[in-house]
Design an enzyme around this catalytic site. Structure first.
Site, PDB file in Angstrom:
ATOM      1  CG  ASP A  67      -0.274  -0.468   2.498  1.00 55.39           C
ATOM      2  OD1 ASP A  67       0.969  -0.459   2.563  1.00 55.39           O
ATOM      3  OD2 ASP A  67      -0.987  -0.843   3.437  1.00 55.39           O
ATOM      4  CG  ASN A 136      -8.826  -1.261  12.224  1.00 56.45           C
ATOM      5  OD1 ASN A 136      -7.933  -1.953  11.734  1.00 56.45           O
ATOM      6  ND2 ASN A 136      -9.244  -0.148  11.646  1.00 56.45           N
ATOM      7  CG  HIS A 138      -5.847  -2.071   9.052  1.00 51.21           C
ATOM      8  ND1 HIS A 138      -5.939  -0.760   9.463  1.00 51.21           N
ATOM      9  CD2 HIS A 138      -4.523  -2.373   9.123  1.00 51.21           C
ATOM     10  CE1 HIS A 138      -4.732  -0.307   9.763  1.00 51.21           C
ATOM     11  NE2 HIS A 138      -3.861  -1.269   9.564  1.00 51.21           N
ATOM     12  CD  GLU A 143      -8.688   1.167   7.844  1.00 54.35           C
ATOM     13  OE1 GLU A 143      -8.728   0.293   8.730  1.00 54.35           O
ATOM     14  OE2 GLU A 143      -8.021   2.207   7.977  1.00 54.35           O
TER      15      GLU A 143
HETATM   16  C1  F6R Z   1       1.419  -1.217   6.120  1.00 49.80           C
HETATM   17  C2  F6R Z   1       0.228  -2.009   6.318  1.00 49.80           C
HETATM   18  C3  F6R Z   1      -0.589  -1.912   7.554  1.00 49.80           C
HETATM   19  C4  F6R Z   1       0.230  -2.245   8.798  1.00 49.80           C
HETATM   20  C5  F6R Z   1      -0.648  -2.165  10.054  1.00 49.80           C
HETATM   21  C6  F6R Z   1       0.160  -2.370  11.298  1.00 49.80           C
HETATM   22  O1  F6R Z   1       1.997  -1.493   4.862  1.00 49.80           O
HETATM   23  O2  F6R Z   1      -0.121  -2.738   5.439  1.00 49.80           O
HETATM   24  O3  F6R Z   1      -1.671  -2.781   7.462  1.00 49.80           O
HETATM   25  O4  F6R Z   1       0.763  -3.524   8.680  1.00 49.80           O
HETATM   26  O5  F6R Z   1      -1.276  -0.923  10.102  1.00 49.80           O
HETATM   27  O6  F6R Z   1       1.011  -1.285  11.465  1.00 49.80           O
HETATM   28  P1  F6R Z   1       2.208  -1.310  12.541  1.00 49.80           P
HETATM   29  O7  F6R Z   1       3.146  -2.367  12.088  1.00 49.80           O
HETATM   30  O8  F6R Z   1       2.827   0.045  12.444  1.00 49.80           O
HETATM   31  O9  F6R Z   1       1.575  -1.607  13.852  1.00 49.80           O
END
Ligand code: F6R
Length: 241
Positions: A67, A136, A138, A143
């Site tokens: 992403d 959450n 995701h 989301e």
């Molecule tokens: C980032 C991504 C997000 C993160 C998630 C956890 O490329 O795909 O889904 O993996 O938000 O973020 P952290 O690792 O910062 O807790």
């Protein structure tokens, strides 16, 4: 699901680094799906260590990132392009032309998303997809929603995600409100998936992924349907299991 619980984040970094590099050792022209955020920092550091030791060669590897934020310059310190170069790509021998990102500034986002999916297909599909998980539930920027979004698409970030990610920005107002992300369909087509969760704030989502209902309200729960998922957890993330 292969659920592995570790004492420390450091240990997860080593185990996940080996796991990713093991894929490259087995198949030097592997296609890696990569994530950003805090979770993969230690795994990337260990992949760099293994490269510096001469244990692994990335010259034939292709990568696809999950992403990118919309309307953020690729050279902005918070862009995922920048993150990946600083934390992995600049320290290993992957050719720049083998690195792929969704373009969060593309004029025609539909076209951009379709072309990304095509590129993944043309590369032979993703051999291993590294994932973090949002508090959450995701994965990538898929989301919680009323239905699973299949392919790459643009997404309005939830308030909780904006809040979680604001720690990297000077203020919450600076966090982009939209991102472009691979879809759930693109992610679960990967041959193998490695998902990592660190910290107690991920425990509820992790529990739902392992033994909750499969629902788009917890996008990561869809991983229950994948045949080759390894979940690496620290004690906090495993605390509700
Ligand atoms: C980032 C991504 C997000 C993160 C998630 C956890 O490329 O795909 O889904 O993996 O938000 O973020 P952290 O690792 O910062 O807790």
């Amino acid at each position: 699901m292969n659920v592995l619980v570790f004492d420390t984040e450091e240990q997860i970094g080593v185990a996940a680094g080996y796991y990713m590099c093991g894929q490259v050792l087995q198949k030097p022209d592997s296609v890696l799906g990569l994530a950003t955020g805090s979770t993969p920092l230690k795994p990337y550091a260990h992949m760099i260590d293994l490269y510096n030791e001469g244990a692994v060669d990335f010259s034939k590897v292709t990568t696809f990132n999950l992403d990118e934020y919309c309307k953020l310059d690729v050279n902005d310190k918070n862009s995922y392009h920048k993150f990946m170069h600083e934390n992995l790509f600049d320290h290993i021998n992957i050719p720049e032309e083998n690195i792929n990102f969704l373009d969060g500034n593309a004029e025609d986002m539909d076209k951009e998303c379709k072309e990304y999916e095509e590129k993944i297909k043309k590369a032979g599909g993703i051999d291993i997809q590294l994932l973090g998980i949002g508090s959450n539930g995701h994965i990538a920027f898929n989301e919680p929603a009323d239905s699973f979004q299949r392919w790459s698409h643009i997404v309005a970030l939830k308030e909780s995600t904006i809040k979680d990610n604001s720690r990297f920005f000077n203020s919450i107002e600076e966090v982009p409100t939209h991102a472009v992300t691979m879809g759930i369909g693109s992610i679960i087509q990967a041959k193998r998936i490695l998902i990592i969760a660190l910290g107690e704030h991920k425990a509820k989502a992790v529990k739902q992924v392992i033994d909750g209902q499969v629902t788009p309200q917890c996008p990561a729960s869809v991983l229950q349907f994948h045949k080759d998922v390894t979940l690496m957890l620290d004690k906090g993330a495993a605390s509700l299991l």
